[in-house]
Design an enzyme around this catalytic site. Sequence first.
Site, PDB file in Angstrom:
ATOM      1  CE  LYS A   1      -4.250  -1.582   2.224  1.00 49.46           C
ATOM      2  NZ  LYS A   1      -4.968  -1.602   3.535  1.00 49.46           N
TER       3      LYS A   1
ATOM      4  CE1 TYR B   1      -9.487  -2.710   1.349  1.00 50.51           C
ATOM      5  CE2 TYR B   1      -8.725  -0.639   0.418  1.00 50.51           C
ATOM      6  CZ  TYR B   1      -8.481  -1.806   1.124  1.00 50.51           C
ATOM      7  OH  TYR B   1      -7.222  -2.068   1.605  1.00 50.51           O
TER       8      TYR B   1
ATOM      9  CG  PHE C   1     -13.180   1.354   7.682  1.00 46.76           C
ATOM     10  CD1 PHE C   1     -12.713   0.753   6.525  1.00 46.76           C
ATOM     11  CD2 PHE C   1     -13.896   0.570   8.587  1.00 46.76           C
ATOM     12  CE1 PHE C   1     -12.937  -0.593   6.259  1.00 46.76           C
ATOM     13  CE2 PHE C   1     -14.129  -0.784   8.325  1.00 46.76           C
ATOM     14  CZ  PHE C   1     -13.643  -1.363   7.155  1.00 46.76           C
TER      15      PHE C   1
ATOM     16  NE  ARG D   1      -6.418 -11.972   5.691  1.00 43.72           N
ATOM     17  CZ  ARG D   1      -7.019 -10.775   5.756  1.00 43.72           C
ATOM     18  NH1 ARG D   1      -6.888  -9.903   4.752  1.00 43.72           N
ATOM     19  NH2 ARG D   1      -7.724 -10.437   6.792  1.00 43.72           N
TER      20      ARG D   1
ATOM     21  CB  THR E   1      -6.721  -5.041  10.515  1.00 44.21           C
ATOM     22  OG1 THR E   1      -7.493  -6.140  10.033  1.00 44.21           O
ATOM     23  CG2 THR E   1      -6.999  -3.840   9.629  1.00 44.21           C
TER      24      THR E   1
ATOM     25  NE  ARG F   1      -2.045  -5.435   7.322  1.00 42.55           N
ATOM     26  CZ  ARG F   1      -3.255  -5.873   7.012  1.00 42.55           C
ATOM     27  NH1 ARG F   1      -3.854  -6.777   7.782  1.00 42.55           N
ATOM     28  NH2 ARG F   1      -3.871  -5.421   5.939  1.00 42.55           N
TER      29      ARG F   1
ATOM     30  CG  ASN G   1      -3.394  -1.807   6.875  1.00 41.18           C
ATOM     31  OD1 ASN G   1      -3.239  -1.282   5.777  1.00 41.18           O
ATOM     32  ND2 ASN G   1      -4.478  -2.490   7.183  1.00 41.18           N
TER      33      ASN G   1
ATOM     34  CG  HIS H   1      -5.387  -5.864   0.003  1.00 44.03           C
ATOM     35  ND1 HIS H   1      -6.578  -5.880   0.703  1.00 44.03           N
ATOM     36  CD2 HIS H   1      -5.554  -6.718  -1.046  1.00 44.03           C
ATOM     37  CE1 HIS H   1      -7.422  -6.710   0.097  1.00 44.03           C
ATOM     38  NE2 HIS H   1      -6.829  -7.228  -0.968  1.00 44.03           N
TER      39      HIS H   1
ATOM     40  CD  GLU I   1      -9.218  -8.543  -2.958  1.00 41.69           C
ATOM     41  OE1 GLU I   1      -8.068  -9.011  -2.814  1.00 41.69           O
ATOM     42  OE2 GLU I   1      -9.984  -8.315  -2.003  1.00 41.69           O
TER      43      GLU I   1
HETATM   44  P1  IDP Z   1      -7.670  -6.445   6.301  1.00 42.09           P
HETATM   45  O1  IDP Z   1      -6.870  -5.523   5.414  1.00 42.09           O
HETATM   46  O2  IDP Z   1      -6.849  -6.916   7.473  1.00 42.09           O
HETATM   47  O3  IDP Z   1      -8.322  -7.559   5.537  1.00 42.09           O
HETATM   48  P2  IDP Z   1     -10.343  -5.287   6.507  1.00 42.09           P
HETATM   49  O4  IDP Z   1     -11.199  -5.394   7.722  1.00 42.09           O
HETATM   50  O5  IDP Z   1     -10.713  -6.080   5.302  1.00 42.09           O
HETATM   51  O6  IDP Z   1      -8.822  -5.562   6.959  1.00 42.09           O
HETATM   52  O7  IDP Z   1     -10.329  -3.746   6.124  1.00 42.09           O
HETATM   53  C1  IDP Z   1      -9.809  -3.325   4.878  1.00 42.09           C
HETATM   54  C2  IDP Z   1      -8.902  -2.134   5.090  1.00 42.09           C
HETATM   55  O8  IDP Z   1      -9.696  -1.038   5.538  1.00 42.09           O
HETATM   56  C3  IDP Z   1      -7.837  -2.319   6.163  1.00 42.09           C
HETATM   57  O9  IDP Z   1      -6.665  -2.954   5.665  1.00 42.09           O
HETATM   58  C4  IDP Z   1      -7.574  -0.909   6.570  1.00 42.09           C
HETATM   59  O10 IDP Z   1      -6.703  -0.245   5.644  1.00 42.09           O
HETATM   60  C5  IDP Z   1      -8.963  -0.273   6.478  1.00 42.09           C
HETATM   61  N1  IDP Z   1      -9.673  -0.331   7.759  1.00 42.09           N
HETATM   62  C6  IDP Z   1     -10.293  -1.390   8.330  1.00 42.09           C
HETATM   63  N2  IDP Z   1     -10.847  -1.075   9.508  1.00 42.09           N
HETATM   64  C7  IDP Z   1     -10.571   0.228   9.706  1.00 42.09           C
HETATM   65  C8  IDP Z   1     -10.885   1.131  10.759  1.00 42.09           C
HETATM   66  O11 IDP Z   1     -11.531   0.801  11.761  1.00 42.09           O
HETATM   67  N3  IDP Z   1     -10.405   2.415  10.625  1.00 42.09           N
HETATM   68  C9  IDP Z   1      -9.681   2.816   9.528  1.00 42.09           C
HETATM   69  N4  IDP Z   1      -9.394   1.999   8.507  1.00 42.09           N
HETATM   70  C10 IDP Z   1      -9.821   0.720   8.592  1.00 42.09           C
HETATM   71 MG    MG Z   2      -9.849  -7.512   4.076  1.00 35.82          MG
END
Ligand code: IDP
Ligand code: MG
Length: 153
Positions: free
Chosen positions: A10, A50, A58, A86, A92, A103, A113, A116, A127
Site C-alpha cells: 500500500k 474495497y 472507514f 494473511r 489489520t 504489519r 497498514n 493488502h 481482486e
Molecule cells: P484487512 O486488510 O486486514 O483484511 P479489513 O477489515 O478487510 O482488513 O479492512 C480493509 C482495510 O480497511 C484495512 O486494511 C484498513 O486499511 C482499512 N480499515 C479497516 N478497519 C478500519 C478502521 O476501523 N479504521 C480505519 N481503517 C480501517
Molecule cells: Mg480484508
Amino acid sequence: MQERTLILIKPDGVQRHKIGFIISRFEDKGLKLVAAKLMQIPEALARKHYAAHEGKPFFEGVVKYLASSPCLVMVWQAEGVIQMARKLMGATFGFDAEPGSIRGDFGCSRGYNLIHGSDSPESAEYEIGLYFKPEEIVDYSLADEGWLYGRND
Ligand code: IDP
Ligand code: MG
C-alpha cells in the site's frame, strides 16, 4: 492445487521504502510471484477494490488512502497461499499485530497498514481481475518446487 492471491504493498509501504522487506518475507516463505506492477490506483478502482466495505465508517478513508500514492500490485501463487499470506501480514493494524508479522514488525499505525492480501478464494479472483488480464499472470514452475512444497505421503 495451487491458488493465487492479490497482494498490494500500500502507499505507506512504498513511501516508507518497505517494498524489498515485504517481498523478502514472501520469497523466504517459498511463495511464487506470478505478476507485479507499480501503479497509482485511481479512486474509482480503489472503490471497486474495497466494495465489500461500502457503507462502513472507514470506507471513504480507506479508498482515499489506497489512491493517495503508488502501490505495488502483485499476484502470488502456492497451495494455501491466501491463508499463508494473511498470516505473514498479521492483524489489520500494526498496533496490535503480532511481532514477526509484516504489519506487526513494520508499523504501529491505527490507520495505515502497509499491505493488502485477499481474504478468500472468491475475493482473490475478484481482486486479481481488477488489476490484471489473464495473460499478464505468468504461469511457471520454480526449480525447487519439489522441495518447497514436498510431501511425505
Ligand atoms: P484487512 O486488510 O486486514 O483484511 P479489513 O477489515 O478487510 O482488513 O479492512 C480493509 C482495510 O480497511 C484495512 O486494511 C484498513 O486499511 C482499512 N480499515 C479497516 N478497519 C478500519 C478502521 O476501523 N479504521 C480505519 N481503517 C480501517
Ligand atoms: Mg480484508
